[in-house]
Write an enzyme that holds these catalytic residues in place. Structure first.
Site, PDB file in Angstrom:
ATOM      1  N   TYR A 129     -46.902  44.093  70.623  1.00  0.00           N
ATOM      2  CA  TYR A 129     -48.143  43.684  71.288  1.00  0.00           C
ATOM      3  C   TYR A 129     -48.056  42.186  71.626  1.00  0.00           C
ATOM      4  O   TYR A 129     -47.670  41.370  70.775  1.00  0.00           O
ATOM      5  CB  TYR A 129     -49.339  43.983  70.383  1.00  0.00           C
ATOM      6  CG  TYR A 129     -50.618  43.363  70.909  1.00  0.00           C
ATOM      7  CD1 TYR A 129     -51.067  43.644  72.196  1.00  0.00           C
ATOM      8  CD2 TYR A 129     -51.363  42.485  70.139  1.00  0.00           C
ATOM      9  CE1 TYR A 129     -52.219  43.066  72.699  1.00  0.00           C
ATOM     10  CE2 TYR A 129     -52.522  41.918  70.629  1.00  0.00           C
ATOM     11  CZ  TYR A 129     -52.942  42.206  71.910  1.00  0.00           C
ATOM     12  OH  TYR A 129     -54.079  41.627  72.403  1.00  0.00           O
TER      13      TYR A 129
ATOM     14  N   ASP B 205     -47.426  47.774  61.694  1.00  0.00           N
ATOM     15  CA  ASP B 205     -48.618  47.840  62.533  1.00  0.00           C
ATOM     16  C   ASP B 205     -48.753  49.297  62.973  1.00  0.00           C
ATOM     17  O   ASP B 205     -47.976  49.789  63.796  1.00  0.00           O
ATOM     18  CB  ASP B 205     -48.448  46.892  63.729  1.00  0.00           C
ATOM     19  CG  ASP B 205     -49.690  46.860  64.620  1.00  0.00           C
ATOM     20  OD1 ASP B 205     -50.459  47.835  64.596  1.00  0.00           O
ATOM     21  OD2 ASP B 205     -49.871  45.863  65.351  1.00  0.00           O
TER      22      ASP B 205
ATOM     23  N   LYS C 105     -59.237  50.002  67.710  1.00  0.00           N
ATOM     24  CA  LYS C 105     -58.684  51.084  68.527  1.00  0.00           C
ATOM     25  C   LYS C 105     -59.130  52.454  67.993  1.00  0.00           C
ATOM     26  O   LYS C 105     -60.305  52.739  67.982  1.00  0.00           O
ATOM     27  CB  LYS C 105     -57.171  50.914  68.597  1.00  0.00           C
ATOM     28  CG  LYS C 105     -56.724  49.476  68.952  1.00  0.00           C
ATOM     29  CD  LYS C 105     -57.181  49.093  70.323  1.00  0.00           C
ATOM     30  CE  LYS C 105     -56.986  47.666  70.765  1.00  0.00           C
ATOM     31  NZ  LYS C 105     -56.433  46.653  69.956  1.00  0.00           N
TER      32      LYS C 105
ATOM     33  N   ARG D 125     -69.028  36.364  52.723  1.00  0.00           N
ATOM     34  CA  ARG D 125     -67.641  36.142  53.183  1.00  0.00           C
ATOM     35  C   ARG D 125     -66.677  36.773  52.187  1.00  0.00           C
ATOM     36  O   ARG D 125     -65.653  37.336  52.565  1.00  0.00           O
ATOM     37  CB  ARG D 125     -67.352  34.637  53.355  1.00  0.00           C
ATOM     38  CG  ARG D 125     -65.869  34.346  53.546  1.00  0.00           C
ATOM     39  CD  ARG D 125     -65.564  33.010  54.204  1.00  0.00           C
ATOM     40  NE  ARG D 125     -66.385  31.911  53.763  1.00  0.00           N
ATOM     41  CZ  ARG D 125     -66.277  31.273  52.585  1.00  0.00           C
ATOM     42  NH1 ARG D 125     -65.368  31.641  51.710  1.00  0.00           N
ATOM     43  NH2 ARG D 125     -67.090  30.271  52.294  1.00  0.00           N
TER      44      ARG D 125
HETATM   45  O1  P1T Z   1     -57.377  43.079  69.474  1.00  0.00           O
HETATM   46  P1  P1T Z   1     -57.265  43.012  67.984  1.00  0.00           P
HETATM   47  O2  P1T Z   1     -58.207  43.899  67.273  1.00  0.00           O
HETATM   48  O3  P1T Z   1     -57.270  41.617  67.473  1.00  0.00           O
HETATM   49  O4  P1T Z   1     -55.817  43.649  67.615  1.00  0.00           O
HETATM   50  C1  P1T Z   1     -54.600  43.099  68.037  1.00  0.00           C
HETATM   51  C2  P1T Z   1     -53.550  44.176  68.167  1.00  0.00           C
HETATM   52  C3  P1T Z   1     -52.604  44.328  67.168  1.00  0.00           C
HETATM   53  N1  P1T Z   1     -51.642  45.284  67.222  1.00  0.00           N
HETATM   54  C4  P1T Z   1     -51.575  46.139  68.251  1.00  0.00           C
HETATM   55  C5  P1T Z   1     -50.500  47.183  68.281  1.00  0.00           C
HETATM   56  C6  P1T Z   1     -52.508  46.061  69.286  1.00  0.00           C
HETATM   57  O5  P1T Z   1     -52.412  46.946  70.294  1.00  0.00           O
HETATM   58  C7  P1T Z   1     -53.511  45.045  69.264  1.00  0.00           C
HETATM   59  C8  P1T Z   1     -54.485  44.872  70.357  1.00  0.00           C
HETATM   60  N2  P1T Z   1     -54.104  45.478  71.552  1.00  0.00           N
HETATM   61  C9  P1T Z   1     -54.762  45.430  72.725  1.00  0.00           C
HETATM   62  C10 P1T Z   1     -55.927  44.805  72.922  1.00  0.00           C
HETATM   63  C11 P1T Z   1     -54.111  46.179  73.811  1.00  0.00           C
HETATM   64  O6  P1T Z   1     -54.753  46.441  74.859  1.00  0.00           O
HETATM   65  O7  P1T Z   1     -52.939  46.538  73.652  1.00  0.00           O
END
Ligand code: P1T
Length: 379
Positions: free
Chosen positions: A98, A170, A195, A46
């Protein structure tokens, strides 16, 4: 070192025990100590894991940062940042955001006494007006999800520098290939590694990158104390994905341009949100702070009817209807009913998330095939 070289090599050393060129998947929870405290830098997975360490170093290098920390998901990394705050502190955030971030802010942290203000950051004056002596964090998303607005990071950094305010960006939609917020004055970069960094739609992960040693210490404490760390197998997959980040992004950008230009000329299309179009309201800022404009875009269908959007989403074949973005395959989404459903209608419509808005993550396939698919669905 230039970006492509870093993408292939950063963070990765041949394994000292075998010479393996790829960082092994250290699938272990614990590490043997010769005597209490006598260990090789690793005690428990962890806290530290060698596969994760390699990835953290690689991500830091790609963002021109000193330190990287990985989390189980993008949301877990944002959660760690907000946990730096205490009740009574204020956050100024982008209003086009988001949906999951908006939900975390308003539904999880607001009840703990942290206050959030959502402003249109395309105009830095709105941020200046929202900052008070209690503001401790400015949370920027640029390009924004899903209407691809661009926030001038350097202009916002001028407002936070010298004050006790953390500026976090972000950078998920841009990826480090297109934009490096630390170079523009941000204190902290966040990624949904899920992503473009992972790039193959097979991992969910988050990351934070920073220069400041004290900030690293505080966030590493939260990473270990709260425990939302990724497993070594996922870290390995992202290390593998990073090696082609520059190649994938080059193609995302050329395909993105072809698709955006096609949509902009189509008689049935209403608005097109892609920062590379000269008609985009923040195109000049995008040109200044981004190296190219990426494969993310949104558009509306003329008349703005939900049924037209549904018909389009049912008819497209190469673009798969799915949450997420940034993988090699093209995806499409309907923010109003999917990623941004947690934002009240009135609020989302104010930022352009209307009923016919469709978001595209343009992949690395052949652009002619992608355009033919879109043309058929629009026809
Ligand atoms: O899904 P996760 O890895 O927990 O990330 C969250 C997140 C944070 N910031 C942005 C700009 C994001 O686009 C996302 C996750 N977005 C999607 C799942 C989506 O389809 O837009």
């Amino acid at each position: 070192m230039k970006f492509a070289t870093k993408a292939v090599h950063a963070g990765v050393e041949p394994d000292p025990s075998t010479g393996a060129i790829m960082t092994p998947i250290f699938q272990t929870s614990t590490y043997v100590q010769a005597a209490p405290g006598d260990h090789k830098g690793y005690e428990y997975s962890r806290t530290h894991n060698p596969t994760r360490t390699a990835l953290q170093k690689a991500l830091a290098a790609l963002e021109n940062g000193k330190h990287g920390l990985c989390f189980a998901t993008g949301m877990a990394s944002i959660d760690a940042v907000v946990k730096l705050l205490k009740p009574g502190d204020e956050v100024v955030s982008t209003n086009d955001l988001y949906g999951g971030t908006y939900r975390l802010f308003t539904k999880v942290f607001e009840p703990f006494g942290v206050k959030f203000k959502f402003v249109d950051m395309a105009d830095a004056a709105n941020v200046a007006a929202a900052i008070t002596p209690r503001t401790k964090l400015v949370w920027v998303e640029t390009p924004t999800n899903p209407t691809l607005r661009i926030v001038d990071i350097a202009a916002i950094a001028k407002l936070t520098k010298g004050k006790d305010i953390l500026l976090a960006v972000d950078n998920t939609f841009a990826s480090p290939y297109l934009q490096n917020p630390l170079d523009l004055g941000a204190d902290l970069v966040m990624h949904s590694v899920t992503k473009f960094l992972g790039g193959h739609s097979d991992v969910v992960m988050g990351a934070l990158i920073m220069n400041d040693d004290t900030l690293l210490e505080r966030l590493a404490f939260l990473q270990n104390s709260c425990g939302a760390t990724p497993g070594p197998q996922d870290c390995f997959l992202v290390l593998r994905g990073l090696k082609t980040l520059h190649l994938r992004l080059e193609r995302h950008c050329t395909n993105g341009r072809a698709v955006a230009e096609f949509l902009a000329k189509h008689p049935k299309v209403g608005k097109v949100y892609w920062p590379g179009l000269p008609s985009h309201p923040n195109h000049e800022v995008a040109k200044r702070q981004m190296r190219d404009f990426g494969g993310m875009m949104s558009f509306t269908i003329k008349g703005d009817r939900m049924e037209d959007a549904m018909h389009f989403l049912r008819t497209c074949k190469l673009f798969s209807l799915a949450e997420s973005l940034g993988g090699v395959e093209s995806l499409m989404g309907h923010p109003a009913s999917m990623t941004h459903a947690s934002i009240p209608r009135e609020e989302r419509e104010r930022t352009g998330v209307t009923d016919s808005l469709i978001r595209l993550s343009v992949g690395v396939e052949d652009a002619d095939d992608l355009i033919a698919d879109l043309a058929k669905a629009l026809g």
